[in-house]
Design an enzyme around this catalytic site. Structure first.
Site, short mmCIF file in Angstrom:
data_model
loop_
_atom_site.label_atom_id
_atom_site.label_comp_id
_atom_site.label_asym_id
_atom_site.label_seq_id
_atom_site.Cartn_x
_atom_site.Cartn_y
_atom_site.Cartn_z
N GLY A 48 -31.12 32.22 13.66
CA GLY A 48 -29.98 31.36 13.37
C GLY A 48 -28.63 32.02 13.22
O GLY A 48 -27.61 31.41 13.49
N GLU A 103 -26.57 36.05 7.41
CA GLU A 103 -27.45 34.88 7.51
C GLU A 103 -26.66 33.66 7.98
O GLU A 103 -25.44 33.59 7.80
CB GLU A 103 -28.04 34.56 6.12
CG GLU A 103 -29.49 34.96 5.97
CD GLU A 103 -30.46 34.11 6.79
OE1 GLU A 103 -30.04 33.41 7.73
OE2 GLU A 103 -31.66 34.16 6.48
N ASP A 104 -27.36 32.70 8.57
CA ASP A 104 -26.71 31.44 8.93
C ASP A 104 -26.54 30.57 7.68
O ASP A 104 -25.49 29.99 7.46
CB ASP A 104 -27.49 30.69 10.02
CG ASP A 104 -28.98 30.53 9.70
OD1 ASP A 104 -29.46 31.01 8.65
OD2 ASP A 104 -29.69 29.92 10.53
N ASP A 107 -30.37 28.52 1.65
CA ASP A 107 -30.80 27.20 1.18
C ASP A 107 -31.54 27.39 -0.15
O ASP A 107 -30.91 27.49 -1.21
CB ASP A 107 -31.66 26.58 2.28
CG ASP A 107 -32.11 25.15 2.00
OD1 ASP A 107 -31.44 24.46 1.25
OD2 ASP A 107 -33.15 24.74 2.55
N LYS A 135 -26.00 26.51 0.20
CA LYS A 135 -26.28 25.27 -0.53
C LYS A 135 -26.65 25.63 -1.97
O LYS A 135 -27.83 25.77 -2.29
CB LYS A 135 -27.47 24.53 0.10
CG LYS A 135 -27.29 24.07 1.54
CD LYS A 135 -28.54 23.29 1.98
CE LYS A 135 -28.62 23.07 3.46
NZ LYS A 135 -29.91 22.52 3.91
N PHE A 156 -28.89 18.39 5.55
CA PHE A 156 -29.51 19.11 6.66
C PHE A 156 -28.48 19.23 7.78
O PHE A 156 -27.92 18.25 8.24
CB PHE A 156 -30.79 18.45 7.15
CG PHE A 156 -31.49 19.30 8.18
CD1 PHE A 156 -32.18 20.44 7.80
CD2 PHE A 156 -31.41 18.99 9.53
CE1 PHE A 156 -32.79 21.25 8.74
CE2 PHE A 156 -32.02 19.80 10.48
CZ PHE A 156 -32.71 20.93 10.08
N ILE A 157 -28.27 20.48 8.20
CA ILE A 157 -27.18 20.86 9.09
C ILE A 157 -27.74 21.41 10.40
O ILE A 157 -28.75 22.10 10.38
CB ILE A 157 -26.39 22.00 8.38
CG1 ILE A 157 -25.80 21.52 7.05
CG2 ILE A 157 -25.35 22.62 9.26
CD1 ILE A 157 -24.77 20.46 7.18
N ASP A 163 -30.72 25.24 13.69
CA ASP A 163 -31.56 24.46 14.60
C ASP A 163 -32.32 23.35 13.90
O ASP A 163 -32.50 23.35 12.68
CB ASP A 163 -32.59 25.39 15.26
CG ASP A 163 -33.66 25.85 14.26
OD1 ASP A 163 -33.28 26.38 13.20
OD2 ASP A 163 -34.85 25.63 14.52
N ARG A 169 -29.02 24.87 18.50
CA ARG A 169 -28.33 26.11 18.12
C ARG A 169 -27.06 26.32 18.94
O ARG A 169 -26.16 27.03 18.51
CB ARG A 169 -29.25 27.32 18.33
CG ARG A 169 -30.48 27.34 17.43
CD ARG A 169 -31.10 28.74 17.47
NE ARG A 169 -32.48 28.77 17.01
CZ ARG A 169 -32.86 28.90 15.74
NH1 ARG A 169 -31.95 28.97 14.80
NH2 ARG A 169 -34.13 28.94 15.42
P1 IMP Z 1 -34.13 29.42 2.60
O1 IMP Z 1 -35.19 30.47 2.71
O2 IMP Z 1 -34.65 28.13 2.01
O3 IMP Z 1 -32.86 29.88 1.92
O4 IMP Z 1 -33.74 28.98 4.05
C1 IMP Z 1 -33.20 29.85 4.91
C2 IMP Z 1 -33.53 29.47 6.32
O5 IMP Z 1 -33.94 28.09 6.44
C3 IMP Z 1 -32.30 29.59 7.14
O6 IMP Z 1 -32.17 30.88 7.68
C4 IMP Z 1 -32.47 28.53 8.19
O7 IMP Z 1 -33.18 29.04 9.28
C5 IMP Z 1 -33.30 27.47 7.52
N1 IMP Z 1 -32.47 26.34 7.01
C6 IMP Z 1 -32.14 26.07 5.73
N2 IMP Z 1 -31.38 24.98 5.63
C7 IMP Z 1 -31.20 24.54 6.89
C8 IMP Z 1 -30.46 23.44 7.46
O8 IMP Z 1 -29.78 22.64 6.79
N3 IMP Z 1 -30.52 23.33 8.82
C9 IMP Z 1 -31.22 24.19 9.61
N4 IMP Z 1 -31.91 25.23 9.12
C10 IMP Z 1 -31.90 25.41 7.78
MG MG Z 2 -32.50 31.30 9.94
#
Ligand code: IMP
Ligand code: MG
Length: 182
Positions: A48, A103-104, A107, A135, A156-157, A163, A169
């Site tokens: 991402g 990172e993208d 979350d 977030k 959700f983005i 993606d 993407r």
């Molecule tokens: P985390 O481990 O929950 O912080 O999530 C990180 C990964 O989840 C990111 O690198 C994204 O690939 C994916 N992700 C989290 N939120 C979103 C979203 O809103 N849209 C798309 N991918 C997301």
């Molecule tokens: Mg990612």
């Protein structure tokens, strides 16, 4: 800008490419100032983060900056699984170096937490986190990104690297899932 549809879900424009460009330029300037005289290694978390990392890296005006790529996946569909796989792909020796993980989105924080733990074992001098999106309300891990493009609510983005099941993407702007009740 128009709505887009993926997997039968409607997404509306949320952050424009122009807003992303302006913010990335600011972050690049900040990193350039804070890392002056250093040899920072940018570590882009695939898949991402690739568009953000590409723009951010080129917005940094440091002759000795380098970039590399790792991979680690934790997401399927629109809900975080919370399960994080192994970090793979780092061949560089990062001992004693300043590392900027790119990172993208942060979350729940599970992904970046795992990456930071794995990287810390390799004894870098300093680790920073740059994320296009953050977030804070979704965060369950004790992590605080150093360079944040945009803080957003629990939406959700998609787009600009983010993606939905591998798609979207390549959208140039960022879109958010439309509220079904709206
Ligand atoms: P985390 O481990 O929950 O912080 O999530 C990180 C990964 O989840 C990111 O690198 C994204 O690939 C994916 N992700 C989290 N939120 C979103 C979203 O809103 N849209 C798309 N991918 C997301
Ligand atoms: Mg990612």
């Amino acid at each position: 800008m128009k709505e887009v549809t993926y997997h039968g879900l409607a997404f509306e424009p949320y952050i424009t490419r122009a807003e992303i460009d302006a913010r990335v330029a600011e972050l690049g300037k900040t990193i350039t100032e804070e890392c002056a005289g250093k040899r920072p290694l940018f570590i882009c978390v695939l898949n991402g983060a690739f568009p953000f990392a590409s723009d951010l890296f080129r917005a940094v005006d440091l002759p000795d900056a380098e970039i590399t790529f790792i991979r680690l996946k934790s997401y399927s569909g629109t809900e975080s699984t919370g399960t994080v796989k192994e970090m793979i792909g780092l061949s560089e020796n990062i001992e004693g170096r300043t590392v900027i993980v790119v990172e993208d989105i942060v979350d729940t924080g599970h992904t970046i937490f795992k990456v930071l733990n794995d990287l810390k074992e390799k004894k870098p001098a300093d680790i920073k986190v740059a994320t296009l999106l953050f977030k804070p309300e979704a965060l369950v891990r004790p992590v605080k990104p150093d360079y944040v493009g945009f803080e957003i609510p629990k939406k959700f983005i998609i787009g600009f690297g983010l993606d939905i099941d591998g798609q979207a993407r390549n959208l140039n702007d960022i879109y958010s899932l439309k509220d079904e009740k709206a």
